[in-house]
Design a protein around this motif. Structure first.
Motif, PDB file in Angstrom:
ATOM      1  N   GLY A 293      20.080  80.946  10.724  1.00  0.00           N
ATOM      2  CA  GLY A 293      19.774  82.267  11.292  1.00  0.00           C
ATOM      3  C   GLY A 293      18.244  82.818  10.426  1.00  0.00           C
ATOM      4  O   GLY A 293      17.070  83.290  10.821  1.00  0.00           O
ATOM      5  N   GLU A 294      18.333  82.451   9.010  1.00  0.00           N
ATOM      6  CA  GLU A 294      17.332  82.620   8.248  1.00  0.00           C
ATOM      7  C   GLU A 294      15.968  81.883   8.758  1.00  0.00           C
ATOM      8  O   GLU A 294      14.916  82.563   8.695  1.00  0.00           O
ATOM      9  N   VAL A 295      16.081  80.732   8.904  1.00  0.00           N
ATOM     10  CA  VAL A 295      14.976  79.741   9.123  1.00  0.00           C
ATOM     11  C   VAL A 295      14.504  80.342  10.647  1.00  0.00           C
ATOM     12  O   VAL A 295      13.435  80.065  10.700  1.00  0.00           O
ATOM     13  N   LEU A 296      15.390  80.971  11.428  1.00  0.00           N
ATOM     14  CA  LEU A 296      14.920  81.224  12.772  1.00  0.00           C
ATOM     15  C   LEU A 296      13.961  82.657  12.616  1.00  0.00           C
ATOM     16  O   LEU A 296      13.299  82.833  13.546  1.00  0.00           O
ATOM     17  N   ALA A 297      14.668  83.492  11.794  1.00  0.00           N
ATOM     18  CA  ALA A 297      13.984  84.940  11.766  1.00  0.00           C
ATOM     19  C   ALA A 297      12.525  84.933  11.506  1.00  0.00           C
ATOM     20  O   ALA A 297      11.826  84.235  10.985  1.00  0.00           O
ATOM     21  N   HIS A 298      11.967  85.864  12.685  1.00  0.00           N
ATOM     22  CA  HIS A 298      10.569  86.224  12.875  1.00  0.00           C
ATOM     23  C   HIS A 298      10.337  87.413  11.983  1.00  0.00           C
ATOM     24  O   HIS A 298      10.866  88.465  12.209  1.00  0.00           O
ATOM     25  N   GLY A 299       9.619  87.494  10.859  1.00  0.00           N
ATOM     26  CA  GLY A 299       9.256  88.564  10.120  1.00  0.00           C
ATOM     27  C   GLY A 299      10.226  89.611   9.567  1.00  0.00           C
ATOM     28  O   GLY A 299      11.598  89.303   9.897  1.00  0.00           O
TER      29      GLY A 299
ATOM     30  N   ALA B  56       8.450  83.846  23.719  1.00  0.00           N
ATOM     31  CA  ALA B  56       8.325  83.448  22.509  1.00  0.00           C
ATOM     32  C   ALA B  56       9.489  82.437  21.879  1.00  0.00           C
ATOM     33  O   ALA B  56       9.363  81.871  20.882  1.00  0.00           O
ATOM     34  N   VAL B  57      10.414  82.267  22.820  1.00  0.00           N
ATOM     35  CA  VAL B  57      11.426  81.275  22.472  1.00  0.00           C
ATOM     36  C   VAL B  57      10.819  79.788  22.705  1.00  0.00           C
ATOM     37  O   VAL B  57      10.549  79.617  23.778  1.00  0.00           O
ATOM     38  N   SER B  58      11.035  79.081  21.617  1.00  0.00           N
ATOM     39  CA  SER B  58      10.331  77.930  21.922  1.00  0.00           C
ATOM     40  C   SER B  58      11.381  76.789  21.971  1.00  0.00           C
ATOM     41  O   SER B  58      12.547  77.081  21.948  1.00  0.00           O
ATOM     42  N   GLY B  59      10.673  75.552  22.743  1.00  0.00           N
ATOM     43  CA  GLY B  59      11.888  74.615  23.147  1.00  0.00           C
ATOM     44  C   GLY B  59      12.173  73.829  22.121  1.00  0.00           C
ATOM     45  O   GLY B  59      11.915  73.825  20.847  1.00  0.00           O
ATOM     46  N   VAL B  60      13.415  73.003  22.500  1.00  0.00           N
ATOM     47  CA  VAL B  60      14.091  72.014  21.345  1.00  0.00           C
ATOM     48  C   VAL B  60      12.986  71.073  20.773  1.00  0.00           C
ATOM     49  O   VAL B  60      13.081  70.501  19.726  1.00  0.00           O
TER      50      VAL B  60
ATOM     51  N   THR C  95      10.390  71.603  19.347  1.00  0.00           N
ATOM     52  CA  THR C  95       9.548  72.430  18.087  1.00  0.00           C
ATOM     53  C   THR C  95      10.530  72.379  16.951  1.00  0.00           C
ATOM     54  O   THR C  95      12.125  72.482  17.174  1.00  0.00           O
ATOM     55  N   ALA C  96      10.475  72.635  15.796  1.00  0.00           N
ATOM     56  CA  ALA C  96      11.359  72.795  14.832  1.00  0.00           C
ATOM     57  C   ALA C  96      12.337  74.082  14.980  1.00  0.00           C
ATOM     58  O   ALA C  96      13.329  73.924  14.818  1.00  0.00           O
ATOM     59  N   TRP C  97      11.652  75.103  15.507  1.00  0.00           N
ATOM     60  CA  TRP C  97      12.481  76.285  15.715  1.00  0.00           C
ATOM     61  C   TRP C  97      13.406  76.190  16.532  1.00  0.00           C
ATOM     62  O   TRP C  97      14.654  76.439  16.441  1.00  0.00           O
ATOM     63  N   GLY C  98      13.039  75.389  17.997  1.00  0.00           N
ATOM     64  CA  GLY C  98      14.086  75.143  18.973  1.00  0.00           C
ATOM     65  C   GLY C  98      15.109  74.162  18.372  1.00  0.00           C
ATOM     66  O   GLY C  98      16.345  74.424  18.756  1.00  0.00           O
ATOM     67  N   THR C  99      14.759  73.007  17.523  1.00  0.00           N
ATOM     68  CA  THR C  99      15.759  72.432  16.958  1.00  0.00           C
ATOM     69  C   THR C  99      16.844  73.194  16.124  1.00  0.00           C
ATOM     70  O   THR C  99      17.938  72.995  16.235  1.00  0.00           O
ATOM     71  N   THR C 100      16.270  74.163  15.165  1.00  0.00           N
ATOM     72  CA  THR C 100      17.050  74.868  14.456  1.00  0.00           C
ATOM     73  C   THR C 100      18.112  75.498  15.166  1.00  0.00           C
ATOM     74  O   THR C 100      19.159  75.919  15.058  1.00  0.00           O
ATOM     75  N   LEU C 101      17.521  76.313  16.319  1.00  0.00           N
ATOM     76  CA  LEU C 101      18.373  77.252  17.333  1.00  0.00           C
ATOM     77  C   LEU C 101      19.488  76.274  17.933  1.00  0.00           C
ATOM     78  O   LEU C 101      20.763  76.655  18.027  1.00  0.00           O
ATOM     79  N   ALA C 102      19.238  74.929  18.319  1.00  0.00           N
ATOM     80  CA  ALA C 102      19.931  74.131  18.938  1.00  0.00           C
ATOM     81  C   ALA C 102      21.119  73.771  17.956  1.00  0.00           C
ATOM     82  O   ALA C 102      22.280  73.562  18.442  1.00  0.00           O
ATOM     83  N   LEU C 103      20.617  73.232  16.741  1.00  0.00           N
ATOM     84  CA  LEU C 103      21.592  73.133  15.812  1.00  0.00           C
ATOM     85  C   LEU C 103      22.755  74.151  15.542  1.00  0.00           C
ATOM     86  O   LEU C 103      23.767  73.980  15.375  1.00  0.00           O
ATOM     87  N   LYS C 104      22.193  75.486  15.326  1.00  0.00           N
ATOM     88  CA  LYS C 104      22.927  76.482  15.003  1.00  0.00           C
ATOM     89  C   LYS C 104      23.701  76.654  16.370  1.00  0.00           C
ATOM     90  O   LYS C 104      25.095  76.999  15.949  1.00  0.00           O
ATOM     91  N   LEU C 105      23.557  76.765  17.315  1.00  0.00           N
ATOM     92  CA  LEU C 105      24.320  77.117  18.764  1.00  0.00           C
ATOM     93  C   LEU C 105      25.415  75.900  18.611  1.00  0.00           C
ATOM     94  O   LEU C 105      26.577  76.106  18.976  1.00  0.00           O
TER      95      LEU C 105
END
Ligand code: HEM
Length: 154
Positions: A148-154, A80-84, A86-96
């Motif tokens: 992190g809050e934007v990334l959180a699932h549920g 379920a980890v989305s690629g860069v 997607t908005a989720w993947g971009t957020t993760l890349a920015l966070k890292l």
């Protein structure tokens, strides 16, 4: 769902508890140095430096837990980890990316605190540097919490 697995919940707990220690400690260290700057007493300056020295140990321990928990979060999400793209993947890349820069800056901060601690006395400029360094540390950590809050699932 994979995320409700008890191990995944423990991993999340590790991630979030580490974040709590890092953020809480940074704000406390900033408050101690701010107080030392405003009252100008040498005892307060020494206390602020001692708090900073203690926090540096806590910081690296907490960040170790946060990174281990973060990698565990990715493992729990699995496919379920989305690629860069997607908005989720971009957020993760920015966070890292922000985290990598922050860790480099934090290594410099730890070095400067340990150099300050080896000097025989603390001056007003050194206390002011602590105040600025921990204000910055708190702000960047809070920005990472926001990602992190934007990334959180549920
Ligand atoms: C290698 C470093 C890191 C990785 C790989 C990582 C990864 C992740 C992932 C994948 C999530 C989503 C979890 C889910 O949807 O269940 C998450 C959530 C979160 N992250 Fe990180 N993270 C890292 C570092 C950090 C740092 C340094 C902070 C803050 C200082 C942070 C704060 C948060 C917060 C507050 C959440 C939301 C709570 C949660 O879902 O557990 N993370 N992280």
């Amino acid at each position: 769902m994979v995320l409700s697995h008890p191990t995944a919940l423990l991993v999340r707990l590790l991630h979030v508890a580490g974040v709590g220690v890092a953020v809480g400690g940074a704000v406390l260290t900033w408050a101690a140095s701010r107080r030392a700057v405003s009252d100008g007493r040498i005892e307060s300056a020494r206390t602020a430096l001692a708090v900073a020295e203690t926090y540096e140990w806590l910081f690296w321990g907490a960040l170790g837990a946060v990174v281990a928990g973060g990698v565990g979060n990715l493992g729990a999400l699995g496919l379920a980890v989305s690629g860069v793209e997607t908005a989720w993947g971009t957020t993760l890349a920015l966070k890292l990316g922000l985290l990598a820069a922050f860790l480099a800056g934090s290594a410099a901060r730890t070095l400067s605190v340990s150099f300050a601690a080896t000097r025989s006395d603390v001056d007003a400029a050194a206390t002011n540097r602590l105040r600025v360094a921990y204000a910055l540390t708190s702000v960047v950590l809070l920005a990472l919490v926001g990602f992190g809050e934007v990334l959180a699932h549920g």
